[in-house]
Structure formats: C-alpha cells, structure tokens
Scaffold this motif. Sequence first.
Motif, PDB file in Angstrom:
ATOM      1  N   ASN A  12      64.239  31.010  22.622  1.00 37.74           N
ATOM      2  CA  ASN A  12      63.532  31.385  21.399  1.00 37.74           C
ATOM      3  C   ASN A  12      64.115  32.628  20.730  1.00 37.74           C
ATOM      4  O   ASN A  12      63.506  33.196  19.823  1.00 37.74           O
ATOM      5  N   LEU A  13      65.271  33.047  21.198  1.00 39.58           N
ATOM      6  CA  LEU A  13      65.930  34.216  20.593  1.00 39.58           C
ATOM      7  C   LEU A  13      66.097  33.979  19.089  1.00 39.58           C
ATOM      8  O   LEU A  13      66.600  32.935  18.670  1.00 39.58           O
ATOM      9  N   LEU A  47      74.912  32.574  18.104  1.00 33.70           N
ATOM     10  CA  LEU A  47      74.339  32.127  16.842  1.00 33.70           C
ATOM     11  C   LEU A  47      74.414  30.613  16.576  1.00 33.70           C
ATOM     12  O   LEU A  47      73.399  30.029  16.163  1.00 33.70           O
ATOM     13  N   PRO A  48      75.554  29.944  16.795  1.00 30.57           N
ATOM     14  CA  PRO A  48      75.572  28.502  16.496  1.00 30.57           C
ATOM     15  C   PRO A  48      74.502  27.742  17.297  1.00 30.57           C
ATOM     16  O   PRO A  48      73.869  26.821  16.786  1.00 30.57           O
ATOM     17  N   LEU A  49      74.277  28.184  18.519  1.00 31.04           N
ATOM     18  CA  LEU A  49      73.298  27.525  19.375  1.00 31.04           C
ATOM     19  C   LEU A  49      71.860  27.863  18.946  1.00 31.04           C
ATOM     20  O   LEU A  49      70.981  26.995  18.951  1.00 31.04           O
ATOM     21  N   ILE A  50      71.634  29.116  18.563  1.00 29.86           N
ATOM     22  CA  ILE A  50      70.313  29.505  18.061  1.00 29.86           C
ATOM     23  C   ILE A  50      69.950  28.621  16.869  1.00 29.86           C
ATOM     24  O   ILE A  50      68.830  28.115  16.766  1.00 29.86           O
ATOM     25  N   HIS A  51      70.930  28.425  15.997  1.00 29.51           N
ATOM     26  CA  HIS A  51      70.716  27.588  14.820  1.00 29.51           C
ATOM     27  C   HIS A  51      70.386  26.148  15.221  1.00 29.51           C
ATOM     28  O   HIS A  51      69.493  25.516  14.643  1.00 29.51           O
ATOM     29  N   ASN A 103      66.779  24.055  14.629  1.00 30.48           N
ATOM     30  CA  ASN A 103      66.777  22.914  13.704  1.00 30.48           C
ATOM     31  C   ASN A 103      66.760  21.549  14.376  1.00 30.48           C
ATOM     32  O   ASN A 103      66.861  20.527  13.693  1.00 30.48           O
ATOM     33  N   LEU A 104      66.697  21.552  15.700  1.00 30.69           N
ATOM     34  CA  LEU A 104      66.681  20.276  16.423  1.00 30.69           C
ATOM     35  C   LEU A 104      65.669  20.402  17.569  1.00 30.69           C
ATOM     36  O   LEU A 104      66.040  20.729  18.697  1.00 30.69           O
ATOM     37  N   GLU A 105      64.416  20.164  17.214  1.00 28.62           N
ATOM     38  CA  GLU A 105      63.313  20.410  18.150  1.00 28.62           C
ATOM     39  C   GLU A 105      63.503  19.685  19.483  1.00 28.62           C
ATOM     40  O   GLU A 105      63.285  20.260  20.547  1.00 28.62           O
ATOM     41  N   GLU A 106      63.928  18.377  19.399  1.00 25.42           N
ATOM     42  CA  GLU A 106      64.042  17.630  20.660  1.00 25.42           C
ATOM     43  C   GLU A 106      65.139  18.195  21.573  1.00 25.42           C
ATOM     44  O   GLU A 106      65.046  18.136  22.793  1.00 25.42           O
ATOM     45  N   PHE A 107      66.175  18.775  20.948  1.00 21.53           N
ATOM     46  CA  PHE A 107      67.266  19.386  21.706  1.00 21.53           C
ATOM     47  C   PHE A 107      66.737  20.616  22.461  1.00 21.53           C
ATOM     48  O   PHE A 107      67.006  20.809  23.657  1.00 21.53           O
ATOM     49  N   LYS A 108      65.938  21.413  21.771  1.00 22.03           N
ATOM     50  CA  LYS A 108      65.365  22.603  22.393  1.00 22.03           C
ATOM     51  C   LYS A 108      64.423  22.200  23.538  1.00 22.03           C
ATOM     52  O   LYS A 108      64.461  22.797  24.613  1.00 22.03           O
ATOM     53  N   GLN A 109      63.616  21.193  23.287  1.00 21.43           N
ATOM     54  CA  GLN A 109      62.685  20.737  24.331  1.00 21.43           C
ATOM     55  C   GLN A 109      63.443  20.272  25.568  1.00 21.43           C
ATOM     56  O   GLN A 109      63.042  20.546  26.694  1.00 21.43           O
ATOM     57  N   LYS A 110      64.544  19.594  25.340  1.00 15.45           N
ATOM     58  CA  LYS A 110      65.358  19.123  26.455  1.00 15.45           C
ATOM     59  C   LYS A 110      65.919  20.313  27.253  1.00 15.45           C
ATOM     60  O   LYS A 110      65.906  20.334  28.480  1.00 15.45           O
ATOM     61  N   GLN A 138      77.392  18.460  20.523  1.00 15.74           N
ATOM     62  CA  GLN A 138      76.812  17.443  19.622  1.00 15.74           C
ATOM     63  C   GLN A 138      75.694  18.023  18.771  1.00 15.74           C
ATOM     64  O   GLN A 138      75.628  17.779  17.563  1.00 15.74           O
ATOM     65  N   ALA A 139      74.804  18.796  19.413  1.00 17.09           N
ATOM     66  CA  ALA A 139      73.666  19.380  18.688  1.00 17.09           C
ATOM     67  C   ALA A 139      74.157  20.339  17.610  1.00 17.09           C
ATOM     68  O   ALA A 139      73.629  20.386  16.495  1.00 17.09           O
ATOM     69  N   ILE A 140      75.176  21.115  17.951  1.00 16.07           N
ATOM     70  CA  ILE A 140      75.714  22.081  16.987  1.00 16.07           C
ATOM     71  C   ILE A 140      76.388  21.348  15.815  1.00 16.07           C
ATOM     72  O   ILE A 140      76.239  21.736  14.647  1.00 16.07           O
TER      73      ILE A 140
END
Lengths: 325, 325
Positions: free
Chosen positions: A166-167, A247-251, A255-262, A275-277
Amino acid sequence: MINNNTLDENMETLNYDEAVKLVKAEVERALVKSPFIIREYLSHLALTQGKYIRATSVIVAAQDGNGYVHSDAVKAAGVIELIHLASLVHDDIIDNADIRRGKPTLQNKYGKRTAVICGDYLLSLALKMASEANDKNRGTEIDFPDYISRICLGELEQHINNLNLNLSIFQYLKIISGKTAALFEASFFAGAAVLKVSDEELRNYKQIGYYIGMIFQLSDDCIDFDTSADIANKPVQSDYEQGVITLPLIHAFQNLEEFKQKAEKAKITREEINQAIMKTGGLAFTKGLIKRYYDKAMHRINELEINEEKKTKIIFILNKAARIQ
Amino acid sequence: MINNNTLDENMETLNYDEAVKLVKAEVERALVKSPFIIREYLSHLALTQGKYIRATSVIVAAQDGNGYVHSDAVKAAGVIELIHLASLVHDDIIDNADIRRGKPTLQNKYGKRTAVICGDYLLSLALKMASEANDKNRGTEIDFPDYISRICLGELEQHINNLNLNLSIFQYLKIISGKTAALFEASFFAGAAVLKVSDEELRNYKQIGYYIGMIFQLSDDCIDFDTSADIANKPVQSDYEQGVITLPLIHAFQNLEEFKQKAEKAKITREEINQAIMKTGGLAFTKGLIKRYYDKAMHRINELEINEEKKTKIIFILNKAARIQ
C-alpha cells in the motif's frame, strides 16, 4: 600543470579534466593509504569503483567562467564519493547483496561484521577529507553530516516499507529523495559553494542536483522492469525480490486490484509483475514523472548564470541520469 | 542560572552539575527531536543510556579554576556520547548481542538492517552536533572523524583476531587502544581543548584519557572471569563465547601449553577457562598491568596545573574506570 596524480597544496585552480582525474586519485589515496589491516578490504572496493557521476557533478558545478575549478571542489567531490561508497557497503549488508558492479560485495567476501566496520570507517574518512579543504570558508557551507542523516532516513523508511503493497507514490518519492536525491543535491550544492555563488544561484544548483537524483533513481527503477533491456545487465535479484516496491509496481498495484490481491495472498513471480506493469503502463507512468523532473531541472539550468559550455556539461549529467545518452 | 533543560545560546559558562545535566538533555534532545520514523528506535536507546563516564570526563577536563565550564564542552560531551551510542549499536550487530544494559538491543528488537542504519544516523547526529559549537575555534581543535577511524580500526582488528589463540599481549593492547581508549582520550582532549590549555597541558590531558580508557577496558576484561563477582552482573555470553580473547585468557594461553592445545582442538568450557586463568594468575597479571596504567595516569594528573577540587574529580573518574569506588 600536474606532474603526478596527487593534489598539490599550492595548486588552487585546475581545469575540468585535471579535476576529475584528481578526484579519483584523492579517493584512491584515501582508500589505499589506510592502515594495512583495512587496506585489503578497501582496495577491493576501489576496484569496483563506479562511474563517478556524483563527483563529476561537483566538478562541473564548481567550474568558473573560464572552465577552471578550485582544488577544494576536488576534496568535496572526494567526500561525496566516499559517503556514497560507505552507503553502498552498508546497503549491501541490508540487502544481503552478493554482487555489486560485477564483483563480490564486501559483506559477501568478508562477512557482515567487516562490512559494518568498513562502512563506518569510510564515513569517517569522508568527514576527515571534508575537514581538509584548504579554504575553510568555502567547504564549511555544506553540512555533510546533515546529508548523511537524510540518506539514513530515506533508507530506514524504505526498509520499514519493505513489502508494503500500500506504499503511496508520495511516500515512495519521499524515500528516494533521501536515499538517492540527497547526495546528488549535495554534489551540486558542494560544487556551487566552492564557486561562492549568490544564495539564489546556490538554491538553483541544489534544486538541479535534487531533480537529477530523482531522475537517476526513477530511471534505475524502470531498468528493473524493462523487458526490452539486455538481460545480462539486469541485477541478479530484482527490487521486488528484495521486498523493495518501486514506482512502476506501485502504479500497477494502484490500477490492477486483482493483481494486488494476488500479491497480498501469495508470492508473485517476475513474469506476473512484468505483465501487470505492462498492462497498467507502469513504465510509461514512471517515465512521465521522469519527464516532469527533467523539465523542472532544465528550467533551473536555464536560470543559471553560466556559459554554454558549462550548461552543456550539466545537461550531459542530466541525460546520463535519465539514461538518455 | 538554568530555567529549563536546554542549552541557552547566550549562556556561555555553567557549573559542573548544570553542565553534566545539560549533556544528558542535549543527547536526549538530539535523539528525541529526530524525525518520527527514527524516534521510536532512538527513544528505546535513550532508555538504556549508560553512566555517561565519557561525558563526565569531558566536563571535568573542561572545568576552569573556578569550577566553571564553557557551554561548548556540553556540545563536545554530547558528540562523544552519541559516537559511543553509535558504536554500541553497531557492536551489537557484530556481536549478535540480544541484551545491553538490561534491555533488548536495537538489532534484537528491530533487526540488523534497522540497527545498521540507526548506527549511521547516530554518527551523523554526532558530527552535526560537533559543528554546532558556538565558538568554532574551540571545537575544531579536535578531529572527531579521526577518532571514529581509530575506533573502527580497533574493532576491525579485534574481529580479525576472533578466536586467534596466538594473539599477543602487544596486539591485544593495540586493539583496545582503538576500541576503547581512543574515545576516552578524545573525551579528555575535547574538554581540555574547550579550556584552551597549552599544547603541553593538552598532551597530558590526552594521555590521562588514554590511560583511563585502557584501565576501563582491562578492568572490564577481569569482570568476565572474576568468579567472586555476583553472577547476576555477568554478561549472558562471556567474551570467549563471542570469540573475543582478552588479556587474562591470553596470559593463560601463554603460560599453560596443554590448555592452549586443548583449545586448539575443541571448544573449551567457561569452567575450564576459569580454572586455567586461576592456575596461571591471569587476573593478577591483568591487574598488575592496570596498576601500571594507573600509576602512569596518576603521574600525569599530578603534572596538570589544576586545583585540588578538579584533581579529586579526575581521580574519581580514574577510580571508576578501575572499578575502585
């Protein structure tokens, strides 16, 4: 003008090439002239010396209208390179890093204990060198210990936020402003302080250094994810594998809720991250921010009261930080 | 004279009690006023503060004929206590220590990473404080980074000689002269420098500090083996269990060949070590050396141009270092 590779006490002004060459000689002299017991460790470090971008920044900032540099700038540049080396040695302990600049790290080759002590020793060498400047009124304007504090705080904040999904972008920029930008700011500050510019001009130099530092770090962050880059130049361990969220990962997380949940549930692979980036445009977003810092830096550079030759040199450093060469 | 526990810029001279009180306030101010992120760690450290023997040394050395102390001595004492704290934090990483002064160590409570950074931060705080002395001509006479180098070299040499059963007495004394005596020397040096004594007098103060530091360490070494001492005051892990070979043990190895041979082959127990030291008179030998440093210190103290009150205070510190109270 120079007979050998040492700084002559009586020699006050140098041209650009002489000055850059002398910084390396000064740092190596400090490392190699250390007492026997520590020399072995430090010559190993001297072998893995980097590109001296910070030292070059000091020298360029210190150039007068004729392109000459006061010898105190060489000392200041040496101080900054030694602080940088000390921070690398301690960073490698923190990151458990085995390789740096293609060579085994101190902590890998000689153990964490030795690395803790050597980093402290390098800091003391740096601050000893800071007190060696011939003209005290030039060198003392910059508070090196205060910059060391800022670097520590940035590193501590980064460590505390290890694996913090959550940074925020704001928090991240604060981390790198200490961790990386502070020492670039110090470099331009130190050079301009030797040149004895006006307070307003000094603020511009500092700010340029700060922006260049931010650009340097954000460009570094991009390399970690840039799939087009040569795989051989990539670090053995990615930032994320170290728990460092850039930063690219924070972004991507934002912007990709399911990616963060995973990521919250299980360890994500480098493939999934890339892929997410790519999907969220994390690199383009970061490069957009780099562009904003770039424009700000350029604006300040245009405000400096300097000739075209010096301006070209500063822009060269700016482009190097942005990996535009 | 003092309204609150802070150092008033306009207040130049203090009496002894005020000065000692203010050193503690200065160190706590530096620790507690740190940015939020680092405060939690550092207030934990402030809780486990030691006995301020180094700070007291600075203040005593800085006392003038009327018992007053220049406020710069308070700053110098703060610098030395912060350098000492920084070295403790990094020592605990090196020694893997879990408890210090009855409290969990920083490296135990928050991990090695945090401890590396916090130690660096404390060093930067110390050197920032060094630059805060009001009268630059007083404070700058002492080269704090050089003392930090000496401490690092002593620690490195100790680390390299970890479990070296052939460590000589000479090598050992060299180790502790850096590891411990250097900062005591710096304490007396800093105090006397604030007082602006003659060069000869300054050399005496430095030497007294050095001897007191040697006595302090050698007395500490004895406690580790003194079977008559209260067991509760002993460290959880003895020096030897950390691989640190101290003087009483060096003496035992040199005078009991079969004991050394046994140690070369297998791990020796604390019981075996205590017996070997008792048999060879290792404690009496170490105490003999302490006595020699004590006499040397006393000789120098008698050479100082000071009144009886100040002499009594210096002897009190000397006795405290020797654990004669």
